[in-house]
Every structure is written in C-alpha cells, then in structure tokens.
Design a protein around this motif. Structure first.
Motif, PDB file in Angstrom:
ATOM      1  N   ARG A 246       0.838  -1.205   0.000  1.00 12.82           N
ATOM      2  CA  ARG A 246       0.000   0.000   0.000  1.00 12.82           C
ATOM      3  C   ARG A 246       0.870   1.250   0.000  1.00 12.82           C
ATOM      4  O   ARG A 246       0.821   2.091   0.903  1.00 12.82           O
ATOM      5  CB  ARG A 246      -0.951  -0.022   1.196  1.00 12.82           C
ATOM      6  N   ASN A 247       1.654   1.330  -1.038  1.00 14.86           N
ATOM      7  CA  ASN A 247       2.607   2.420  -1.217  1.00 14.86           C
ATOM      8  C   ASN A 247       2.320   3.126  -2.534  1.00 14.86           C
ATOM      9  O   ASN A 247       1.824   2.517  -3.487  1.00 14.86           O
ATOM     10  CB  ASN A 247       4.035   1.884  -1.238  1.00 14.86           C
ATOM     11  N   ILE A 248       2.657   4.408  -2.587  1.00 17.72           N
ATOM     12  CA  ILE A 248       2.482   5.204  -3.811  1.00 17.72           C
ATOM     13  C   ILE A 248       3.836   5.785  -4.204  1.00 17.72           C
ATOM     14  O   ILE A 248       4.541   6.362  -3.366  1.00 17.72           O
ATOM     15  CB  ILE A 248       1.469   6.347  -3.602  1.00 17.72           C
ATOM     16  N   LEU A 249       4.185   5.628  -5.469  1.00 14.84           N
ATOM     17  CA  LEU A 249       5.367   6.293  -6.034  1.00 14.84           C
ATOM     18  C   LEU A 249       4.918   7.567  -6.726  1.00 14.84           C
ATOM     19  O   LEU A 249       4.046   7.521  -7.606  1.00 14.84           O
ATOM     20  CB  LEU A 249       6.066   5.373  -7.037  1.00 14.84           C
ATOM     21  N   VAL A 250       5.489   8.690  -6.338  1.00 14.63           N
ATOM     22  CA  VAL A 250       5.213   9.974  -6.991  1.00 14.63           C
ATOM     23  C   VAL A 250       6.478  10.385  -7.738  1.00 14.63           C
ATOM     24  O   VAL A 250       7.533  10.586  -7.122  1.00 14.63           O
ATOM     25  CB  VAL A 250       4.818  11.061  -5.979  1.00 14.63           C
ATOM     26  N   VAL A 251       6.381  10.482  -9.049  1.00 15.05           N
ATOM     27  CA  VAL A 251       7.523  10.869  -9.874  1.00 15.05           C
ATOM     28  C   VAL A 251       7.513  12.387 -10.005  1.00 15.05           C
ATOM     29  O   VAL A 251       6.645  12.963 -10.652  1.00 15.05           O
ATOM     30  CB  VAL A 251       7.465  10.202 -11.259  1.00 15.05           C
ATOM     31  N   GLY A 252       8.479  13.043  -9.363  1.00 13.00           N
ATOM     32  CA  GLY A 252       8.548  14.495  -9.361  1.00 13.00           C
ATOM     33  C   GLY A 252       8.366  15.051  -7.957  1.00 13.00           C
ATOM     34  O   GLY A 252       7.756  14.401  -7.090  1.00 13.00           O
ATOM     35  N   THR A 253       8.894  16.244  -7.741  1.00 13.66           N
ATOM     36  CA  THR A 253       8.715  16.929  -6.451  1.00 13.66           C
ATOM     37  C   THR A 253       8.289  18.378  -6.682  1.00 13.66           C
ATOM     38  O   THR A 253       8.693  19.288  -5.970  1.00 13.66           O
ATOM     39  CB  THR A 253      10.013  16.884  -5.613  1.00 13.66           C
ATOM     40  N   ASN A 254       7.466  18.596  -7.710  1.00 11.76           N
ATOM     41  CA  ASN A 254       7.012  19.937  -8.033  1.00 11.76           C
ATOM     42  C   ASN A 254       5.722  20.261  -7.272  1.00 11.76           C
ATOM     43  O   ASN A 254       5.336  19.560  -6.340  1.00 11.76           O
ATOM     44  CB  ASN A 254       6.828  20.084  -9.545  1.00 11.76           C
ATOM     45  N   ALA A 255       5.030  21.313  -7.707  1.00 14.09           N
ATOM     46  CA  ALA A 255       3.808  21.740  -7.025  1.00 14.09           C
ATOM     47  C   ALA A 255       2.728  20.667  -7.077  1.00 14.09           C
ATOM     48  O   ALA A 255       1.993  20.461  -6.096  1.00 14.09           O
ATOM     49  CB  ALA A 255       3.301  23.041  -7.635  1.00 14.09           C
ATOM     50  N   SER A 256       2.600  19.972  -8.205  1.00 18.05           N
ATOM     51  CA  SER A 256       1.592  18.918  -8.314  1.00 18.05           C
ATOM     52  C   SER A 256       1.886  17.782  -7.343  1.00 18.05           C
ATOM     53  O   SER A 256       0.968  17.200  -6.745  1.00 18.05           O
ATOM     54  CB  SER A 256       1.529  18.385  -9.746  1.00 18.05           C
ATOM     55  N   ALA A 257       3.171  17.441  -7.192  1.00 15.65           N
ATOM     56  CA  ALA A 257       3.546  16.393  -6.240  1.00 15.65           C
ATOM     57  C   ALA A 257       3.187  16.808  -4.819  1.00 15.65           C
ATOM     58  O   ALA A 257       2.657  16.013  -4.024  1.00 15.65           O
ATOM     59  CB  ALA A 257       5.038  16.101  -6.358  1.00 15.65           C
ATOM     60  N   LEU A 258       3.474  18.068  -4.469  1.00 17.07           N
ATOM     61  CA  LEU A 258       3.107  18.562  -3.145  1.00 17.07           C
ATOM     62  C   LEU A 258       1.597  18.542  -2.949  1.00 17.07           C
ATOM     63  O   LEU A 258       1.113  18.284  -1.837  1.00 17.07           O
ATOM     64  CB  LEU A 258       3.645  19.976  -2.954  1.00 17.07           C
ATOM     65  N   GLU A 259       0.855  18.820  -4.004  1.00 17.48           N
ATOM     66  CA  GLU A 259      -0.603  18.801  -3.908  1.00 17.48           C
ATOM     67  C   GLU A 259      -1.100  17.393  -3.581  1.00 17.48           C
ATOM     68  O   GLU A 259      -1.986  17.216  -2.732  1.00 17.48           O
ATOM     69  CB  GLU A 259      -1.219  19.294  -5.217  1.00 17.48           C
ATOM     70  N   ILE A 260      -0.529  16.396  -4.252  1.00 16.38           N
ATOM     71  CA  ILE A 260      -0.891  15.009  -3.967  1.00 16.38           C
ATOM     72  C   ILE A 260      -0.585  14.672  -2.501  1.00 16.38           C
ATOM     73  O   ILE A 260      -1.412  14.102  -1.780  1.00 16.38           O
ATOM     74  CB  ILE A 260      -0.135  14.050  -4.904  1.00 16.38           C
ATOM     75  N   LEU A 261       0.618  15.023  -2.043  1.00 10.74           N
ATOM     76  CA  LEU A 261       1.003  14.726  -0.663  1.00 10.74           C
ATOM     77  C   LEU A 261       0.109  15.457   0.338  1.00 10.74           C
ATOM     78  O   LEU A 261      -0.243  14.910   1.394  1.00 10.74           O
ATOM     79  CB  LEU A 261       2.463  15.112  -0.435  1.00 10.74           C
ATOM     80  N   TYR A 262      -0.247  16.693   0.002  1.00  7.62           N
ATOM     81  CA  TYR A 262      -1.107  17.479   0.880  1.00  7.62           C
ATOM     82  C   TYR A 262      -2.444  16.773   1.108  1.00  7.62           C
ATOM     83  O   TYR A 262      -2.926  16.665   2.249  1.00  7.62           O
ATOM     84  CB  TYR A 262      -1.323  18.864   0.270  1.00  7.62           C
ATOM     85  N   VAL A 263      -3.039  16.265   0.034  1.00  5.92           N
ATOM     86  CA  VAL A 263      -4.329  15.594   0.181  1.00  5.92           C
ATOM     87  C   VAL A 263      -4.159  14.238   0.862  1.00  5.92           C
ATOM     88  O   VAL A 263      -4.953  13.862   1.738  1.00  5.92           O
ATOM     89  CB  VAL A 263      -5.017  15.443  -1.195  1.00  5.92           C
ATOM     90  N   LEU A 264      -3.125  13.486   0.490  1.00 10.99           N
ATOM     91  CA  LEU A 264      -2.901  12.191   1.130  1.00 10.99           C
ATOM     92  C   LEU A 264      -2.695  12.344   2.630  1.00 10.99           C
ATOM     93  O   LEU A 264      -3.104  11.481   3.421  1.00 10.99           O
ATOM     94  CB  LEU A 264      -1.686  11.498   0.514  1.00 10.99           C
ATOM     95  N   GLY A 265      -2.066  13.438   3.038  1.00 10.21           N
ATOM     96  CA  GLY A 265      -1.821  13.667   4.453  1.00 10.21           C
ATOM     97  C   GLY A 265      -2.953  14.350   5.182  1.00 10.21           C
ATOM     98  O   GLY A 265      -2.939  14.414   6.417  1.00 10.21           O
TER      99      GLY A 265
END
Length: 537
Positions: A246-265
C-alpha cells in the motif's frame, strides 16, 4: 470514405484555449477596443477549449478545492485584481465554502479549521487559498465583461467545446482552422489566431513492463480526467493491495507532487490504507518552504562579487547562484524568504553580461535557476514534513529508468538511476504510480496534434529552449498568429526576455502586448469586413 469537415461560420479571431492565458488576452483586447481602437462592426471571436471556459485546468473543475495556490494570495493575484478578488471572496464566502465542502470533504474542512480565524480577522493577503476559487472568480468577471463588450458593439464570442487540430492557409490571407468535437468536427476561416493552449502535457513515465491485472496502476496526469477522480482511483488501488504494497510512487517533487502529498496527508480516507509515499526527482528535494515572515536579504557573496566585477559568461552566473544558495541552506537560512532579493541580484548580474551570454542564460540556465529557488507555502510543506516525520514519506534523488510488474504478484517495482549514475531498485512495491514530472518538449513527438501540425507545416517553430514557440516582437509565430501564456517560455526579443511563463501575474502582465498586436491586426487592417453580423451564425 473520407469527408471534408463541415465549414462553420467564419470569424475575425480564433482563440485556441480558454484558460487563464486566453481569458486575460481577451480581457486585454476588450480594454484596447474600449480605449478607442473600435471596429466598424462587432468582431466575431470564436473560442475553442477542450473542457470549459475562462479558468483553465489548474483553476477549473478538473482541479480540486483541495488544491492550493503555492504562494500567498497577495503574491499570486495580479496587483490590479487583488482588491476585487478579496471583495469577491468575502461577499461569496458562505457560497464557496458550502460548495467546496460538498465536493472535497474532510480535507477541505481541515483547511477551514486552520484558516477561518485568519479570514474572520480579514487577513486575506497571507492565505494559501484553493485555486478553484480564483477560477470561479475569473469566469464570473469574464462573463460580465463579455456581456458589456457585446452591448458596446465591440465583439461577440462564440464558444465550442472541442480541440483545434490544424491551422493552415485559407483564402485571401485568412487562416483555415480545423477542429474536432464530440459530434465530429469542422473547419472555419479567420483573420487572426491566438494560441493560448496552456502548458504542454506532462511527459509520460512509460510502459509498466510485465504488468498484468485490470486496474492501471499509473496516473500519468493528475488532472485527467480530474484530480478528485484520480484520488478515488488511488483509494481503490490502495484498498485492494496487500498491506505491504500500500505504497504510492510519486515521480517528481514539483507543485503537483506537493498537492498530492497534501491531500494524502489531510484526507482521512487514506489514514488507514496508505503505508508510504516515495518521491523520485533529480534533486530529491521539495521547493523551499515559505516561512511567512518578512522578506530577508542575506549576503549572496558570489553574486555580489559578480555585480562588483565584470561577469563574462552565463555558466559563471548559475554556478555562483547555486553555490550561494547551498551555503545559505547549510547555515539554516530560509532561502525562500530571500526570493525577491536573489531575483533582484540576478537582474543586476544579467544586465552586466554580454548580450549573447545573457541570452544563453535565458535559454540554457533559466529553468535551472527557477528550480534552485522554487518555493512552496506552509500548508503544503508542513503536510509533507509531517508525513516524513511519521515515516510515511521517503524522498529519492535520481531519474526514472523503468517500472515493472512485481513478478511475485501485483504491484509495481521501480528501477532508477541515482545521482551517481548507478542503477538502483528499492525493495518497495507500489500499488500506484503518480506522474508529476516535467512537461513535454515542443517538438514533433508532442502528444498535442496541433503542436505537431504547426511544426510539421512550418506554421510555427520551437525556440532554442524547446519549451515554447519562436515569436517576433508582437509575440507572433507569423503574421496574424499570436502566442499567449506558457508557450512563450524562452521568448527573447526587445519587449520580453523570459524563460518561464506559468504564473498568473506574469500571464496577465503580458496580455496587453498581445492585445495591442491583435487590435492592429484586426481593426487596423479593417478585418471585420465581409464577416457575418454578430448573432447571425
């Protein structure tokens, strides 16, 4: 058997794309016409967009109320728009709060809990608001201004949900525009065209080797078909995966990546089903955190030495900036809070470079400098840091080499090249991969049919950066065809010298230049003659 597409009614102007770039260009054109360059009869403007009008993907329904602006409200909004937008936010606060709650759930409620006290005190300037709010505001303003322009006899707008796929030569110095829609497609002719198609698509991460199973594990574009739909896909993939996958790989550390992490958290849906997020990017770092304190002016020693001396080449400049930022970061200085100061130093250094070397910096090192000083607000960065502190975030530095199906059953494994060039394969198996990488280049391999067509026919050509089109002083790829927005990246002429045209303030500031050239092309040439009267099509 092939059929010639149906011919739609001709227009004076075709605008390809109704996002922020197309919207601000049309608003600037209306202002230009209102100021005195009036057409003999209303201009007919045909606008095409694939999904909606006057807000674009980042600010429209394909985004989410959980997606925030990455800088403060005061820095995000064009200065001339700030007071009006804040008034709109206050007036419609109950309405947009309720709408966002319906669409975005508990994550938005947590945003409200943090920000309601600030809004109650009228402290709007420092907020990191949902981007959708600006899109809703901009669409409302645009509808009002279009109605006023029509009433004044300046122009009338026709809208088509569809995609322009080809622009070619038409009759009598016009352009022939072919388009597709859900019902088929068609063609029309016009005097001028504005290419406001936004940023290129994200580069795909490639095929998952040996993958079996029904649910595709890769989300190649977080906004296609929509951000919230993709969150539901992630929830489904995680729920179905074995506990250790149950892991997610996010390719990139730009604004979109932060947006994904923000919602996941922030979204409780993921509290019990998300084991870990792994990010992969060349730097292995997120943008610098904006502290919320006053701007600072620390000593950028090497940059200041260049100003005092005589810099001779572009590489010297980028290396000085990188070394200064590395030193200050090591000392614990909040680099994000020195953004304006470093930017001002860079302007001084570039003004001292030889012309040719200044252009080399723009084309070769500009984006490297932007990545060096990328910033993100507290809302996003604090959530990422919380995930890291709980052991649910791991950041890798390197470049994706391949993705493969897990031979032991289910999930995806990663192989990447580290910063030392060595191949690595982590033990982690992923239930899902989210692509937040960089944009495609402007070349013949583009996945956008219109871009491929413009390049193959010679109607336009890519500039030296590969991120935008080559344009003249009127921001035209050729007489009558103008560029607005992100595809001006790398522009270098007497009016503009920019390597990056993504943010709203910059797009708004450029729009009057395009509007001036459009007004001269359309009204100055008497281009309204011979077209149908407004409303006759």
């Amino acid at each position: 058997m092939s059929h010639e597409p149906q011919i739609a009614a001709d227009a004076n102007l075709v605008v390809v794309g109704a996002g922020v770039s197309g919207t601000y260009t049309l608003r600037a054109l209306i202002n230009r016409l209102s100021a005195g360059v009036r057409p003999a009869s209303p201009l007919v403007v045909q606008v095409f967009d694939r999904s909606g009008f006057w807000c674009g993907v980042p600010y429209g329904s394909r985004s989410s109320f959980n997606g925030l602006i990455i800088t403060t409200l005061k820095e995000f909004v064009p200065p001339a728009e700030l007071d009006a937008f804040v008034s709109w936010l206050k007036e419609k606060r109950s309405w947009w709060t309720e709408q966002a709650r319906r669409e975005s759930g508990p994550a938005f409620d947590r945003w409200l809990d943090r920000n309601n006290p600030l809004m109650d005190r009228g402290e709007w300037d420092g907020l990191y608001i949902p981007r959708r709010l600006f899109g809703l505001y901009l669409a409302e303003v645009m509808e009002r201004e279009l109605a006023e322009a029509k009433a004044k006899g300046l122009l009338t707008v026709r809208r088509t949900v569809g995609e322009v796929v080809e622009i070619g030569e038409g009759r009598s110095n016009r352009f022939r525009v072919k388009f597709t829609t859900a019902d088929g497609g068609g063609a029309l002719e016009c005097r001028s065209v504005v290419l406001a198609i936004g940023s290129p698509p994200t580069r795909g991460v490639g095929h998952v080797q040996g993958r079996t199973g029904d649910a595709p594990p890769v989300i190649d574009d977080v906004y296609e078909p929509g951000f919230d739909q993709n969150l539901r896909t992630l929830e489904n993939l995680l729920s179905r995966a074995p506990a250790d996958q149950r892991n997610i790989l996010v390719v990139g550390t730009n604004a979109s990546a932060l947006e994904i992490l923000y919602v996941l958290g922030s979204d409780p849906r993921f509290d019990g089903i998300l084991r870990k997020v792994v990010t992969l990017s060349p730097s292995g770092q997120f943008p610098h955190r904006i502290s919320g304190q006053d701007e600072i002016s620390p000593p950028f020693a090497r940059m200041q030495q260049l100003i005092a001396g005589t810099p001779t080449d572009a590489r010297q400049v980028i290396e000085a900036a990188e070394a200064d930022v590395a030193d200050l970061s090591a000392e614990g200085v909040a680099v994000a809070d020195s953004f304006s100061h470093l930017g001002a130093l860079l302007v001084q250094v570039l003004s001292r470079l030889p012309e040719g070397e200044a252009r080399v910096f723009n084309n070769t090192y500009g984006m490297r400098f932007s990545r060096l000083i990328r910033r993100a607000g507290r809302e996003y960065r604090d959530t990422a840091e919380s995930l890291a502190a709980s052991g649910r975030l791991e950041m890798l530095a390197g470049r994706l080499e391949s993705l493969a199906g897990n031979a032991s059953g289910g999930g995806v494994t990663l192989r990447y090249l580290g910063t030392d060039g060595q191949a690595r394969q982590p033990d982690t198996t992923f239930a899902a991969v989210v692509n937040c990488g960089g944009f495609e280049e402007i070349d013949g391999r583009s996945t956008v049919p219109l871009i491929r067509n413009l390049l193959s026919t010679g109607m336009a050509r890519a500039n030296e950066t590969g991120r935008g089109f080559e344009v003249g002083g009127g921001l035209e790829v050729r007489d009558g065809v103008f560029v607005a927005g992100p595809l001006l990246a790398g522009v270098w002429n007497q009016k503009l010298r920019l390597w990056h045209v993504e943010n709203v303030r910059r797009i708004e500031s450029i729009a009057p230049l395009t509007a001036d050239a459009l007004a001269a092309s359309l009204v100055g040439a008497g281009a309204s003659a011979g077209l149908p009267a407004a409303g006759s099509s």
